[in-house]
Scaffold this active site. Structure first.
Site, short mmCIF file in Angstrom:
data_model
loop_
_atom_site.label_atom_id
_atom_site.label_comp_id
_atom_site.label_asym_id
_atom_site.label_seq_id
_atom_site.Cartn_x
_atom_site.Cartn_y
_atom_site.Cartn_z
N ASP A 109 62.84 18.95 -3.32
CA ASP A 109 62.16 18.63 -2.06
C ASP A 109 62.19 17.11 -1.94
O ASP A 109 61.59 16.41 -2.76
CB ASP A 109 60.72 19.16 -2.12
CG ASP A 109 59.93 18.87 -0.85
OD1 ASP A 109 60.35 17.99 -0.07
OD2 ASP A 109 58.89 19.52 -0.65
N SER A 156 73.53 10.64 12.80
CA SER A 156 73.49 11.35 14.07
C SER A 156 73.80 10.40 15.21
O SER A 156 73.54 9.18 15.11
CB SER A 156 72.09 11.94 14.28
OG SER A 156 71.92 12.41 15.59
N TYR A 190 62.80 11.29 16.22
CA TYR A 190 64.03 11.65 15.50
C TYR A 190 65.01 10.46 15.53
O TYR A 190 65.58 10.10 14.51
CB TYR A 190 64.66 12.89 16.14
CG TYR A 190 65.95 13.30 15.46
CD1 TYR A 190 65.94 13.78 14.16
CD2 TYR A 190 67.17 13.21 16.13
CE1 TYR A 190 67.12 14.16 13.53
CE2 TYR A 190 68.36 13.60 15.51
CZ TYR A 190 68.32 14.07 14.21
OH TYR A 190 69.49 14.43 13.58
N LYS A 195 66.70 8.26 12.50
CA LYS A 195 68.15 8.13 12.27
C LYS A 195 68.61 6.67 12.47
O LYS A 195 69.55 6.23 11.81
CB LYS A 195 68.92 9.10 13.16
CG LYS A 195 68.71 10.57 12.79
CD LYS A 195 69.28 10.92 11.41
CE LYS A 195 69.19 12.39 11.07
NZ LYS A 195 69.72 12.76 9.75
P1 NAD Z 1 69.46 22.77 9.25
O1 NAD Z 1 68.09 22.88 9.77
O2 NAD Z 1 70.28 24.00 9.11
O3 NAD Z 1 69.48 22.02 7.83
C1 NAD Z 1 68.52 21.10 7.43
C2 NAD Z 1 68.28 21.27 5.96
O4 NAD Z 1 67.34 20.29 5.49
C3 NAD Z 1 67.69 22.65 5.65
O5 NAD Z 1 68.36 23.20 4.53
C4 NAD Z 1 66.25 22.34 5.32
O6 NAD Z 1 65.64 23.27 4.44
C5 NAD Z 1 66.43 20.96 4.66
N1 NAD Z 1 65.17 20.26 4.49
C6 NAD Z 1 64.19 20.01 5.40
N2 NAD Z 1 63.16 19.39 4.81
C7 NAD Z 1 63.49 19.23 3.50
C8 NAD Z 1 62.85 18.67 2.38
N3 NAD Z 1 61.60 18.17 2.46
N4 NAD Z 1 63.51 18.64 1.18
C9 NAD Z 1 64.74 19.17 1.08
N5 NAD Z 1 65.38 19.75 2.09
C10 NAD Z 1 64.77 19.78 3.29
O7 NAD Z 1 70.19 21.75 10.23
P2 NAD Z 1 71.54 20.90 10.05
O8 NAD Z 1 72.06 20.72 11.41
O9 NAD Z 1 72.42 21.47 9.02
O10 NAD Z 1 70.93 19.51 9.57
C11 NAD Z 1 71.47 18.78 8.49
C12 NAD Z 1 71.47 17.31 8.85
O11 NAD Z 1 72.32 17.12 9.98
C13 NAD Z 1 70.11 16.72 9.22
O12 NAD Z 1 69.95 15.47 8.57
C14 NAD Z 1 70.21 16.52 10.73
O13 NAD Z 1 69.41 15.46 11.17
C15 NAD Z 1 71.69 16.22 10.88
N6 NAD Z 1 72.22 16.43 12.24
C16 NAD Z 1 72.22 17.68 12.81
C17 NAD Z 1 72.71 17.83 14.10
C18 NAD Z 1 72.73 19.18 14.78
O14 NAD Z 1 72.96 19.25 16.01
N7 NAD Z 1 72.57 20.28 14.08
C19 NAD Z 1 73.21 16.72 14.82
C20 NAD Z 1 73.20 15.47 14.20
C21 NAD Z 1 72.70 15.34 12.90
#
Ligand code: NAD
Length: 303
Positions: free
Chosen positions: A66, A143, A156, A160
């Site tokens: 975590d 992002s 957010y 970022k």
């Molecule tokens: P997702 O929600 O599927 O994955 C996020 C992951 O982070 C999950 O596995 C969640 O359990 C984990 N997480 C959250 N809090 C946590 C903690 N305290 N300790 C450990 N793990 C934790 O979404 P995703 O899209 O795969 O996101 C991954 C990354 O991509 C993030 O940093 C997000 O900001 C970035 N991102 C996503 C998008 C999008 O559109 N999906 C766009 C730009 C950036």
């Protein structure tokens, strides 16, 4: 052949899950992946993926981590050969949508704790060993929201943007140590990210005024169209991570899509900021309602 040791945060779903499986099943067999999860109860999709892709035994190990808990970070570091890590991927993150005044201060703190402090905890835990060995790579999931402000995403984006300053500053200092840090700048990706957005007790809008509510409706229509047009699959996005970790001389930023570069360039070329603010306002809010109703998808710029 000595395998590269990789640790990835946030592997229960989305980008982290797909990256862990992609590397563990790489035909070269050259990665040993520590796929880390905040909650070990959500390891099902990882094992399903391991079976479906036929990952070789020992190519993937699951660990609890975590990023908001320093003792959990330290335990994971101690478990993985006393902090020896070739590639660290700081990917865990979550979002917060709505007008700033609708967010509870706890929800704001939680996003900053995971996205910013969580990344800092990971870097503090693993960078010293990389510097000592004068080798190592760090990838941070960035992002479009770290490159430009987006309405209804202020917190957010703040998180970022913070990662941009963090990584850029470190990249300078890490240069003589031969340690490389790169941001993988993602546009919209089809993951559970949107569903998991933090929502306050009063919902996304709380007790927001009518004008803000109307703007939020326009924002939502814009986002739906944008996702329809531009969202990428996580399988495609993780190939950009692979490109970055295989690059002989990695650069600071990789982009999962070029779609947002015109706006990013506009923002950089206008230090005063008003051109960017006007352009983003027009992009998100200035579409006449009647046009929206009959609009064909395609051809719009911006996130
Ligand atoms: P997702 O929600 O599927 O994955 C996020 C992951 O982070 C999950 O596995 C969640 O359990 C984990 N997480 C959250 N809090 C946590 C903690 N305290 N300790 C450990 N793990 C934790 O979404 P995703 O899209 O795969 O996101 C991954 C990354 O991509 C993030 O940093 C997000 O900001 C970035 N991102 C996503 C998008 C999008 O559109 N999906 C766009 C730009 C950036």
């Amino acid at each position: 052949m000595e395998r590269k040791v990789v640790l990835i945060t946030g592997c229960s779903s989305g980008i982290g899950l797909h990256l862990a499986l992609r590397l563990a099943s790489d035909p070269s067999g050259s990665f040993k992946v520590y796929a880390t999860l905040r909650d070990l109860e959500s390891q099902g999709p990882l094992w399903e993926g391991v079976r479906a892709r036929g990952c070789p035994p020992g190519s993937l190990e699951i660990l609890q981590l975590d990023v908001t808990d320093s003792s959990s970070v330290a335990a994971a570091r101690d478990h993985v050969t006393e902090g020896h890590m070739d590639i660290l991927v700081c990917n865990a993150g979550h979002g917060l949508l709505g007008p700033l005044e609708a967010h509870s201060i706890e929800a704001v703190g939680s996003v900053l704790d995971v996205n910013v402090m969580g990344t800092i905890r990971m870097l503090q835990a693993f960078l010293p060993d990389m510097k000592r060995r004068r080798a190592g790579r760090v990838l941070v999931t960035g992002s479009v929201g770290g490159l430009m402000g987006l309405p209804f995403n202020a917190v957010y984006c703040a998180s970022k943007f913070a990662l941009e300053g963090l990584c850029e500053s470190l990249a300078i200092l890490l240069q003589p140590f031969g340690v490389h840090i790169s941001l993988i700048e993602c546009g919209p990706v089809r993951t559970a990210f949107q569903e998991k957005l933090e929502r306050g007790p009063g919902g996304v809008l709380g007790s927001a005024d009518l004008e803000t509510r109307a703007l939020f409706s326009r924002y939502q229509r814009h986002c739906e169209r944008l996702f329809w047009e531009a969202a990428q699959d996580p399988e495609d996005v993780v190939e950009v991570f692979v490109q970055a970790l295989r690059a002989p001389c990695p650069v600071l930023r990789y982009f999962s899509t070029e779609r947002f570069l015109p706006l990013a360039r506009l923002r950089i070329s206008d230090p005063g900021g008003s051109q960017y603010v006007d352009a983003m306002y027009r992009t998100v809010f200035s579409e006449p309602e009647e046009e929206e109703a009959s609009r064909e998808y395609g051809g719009t710029e911006g996130p």
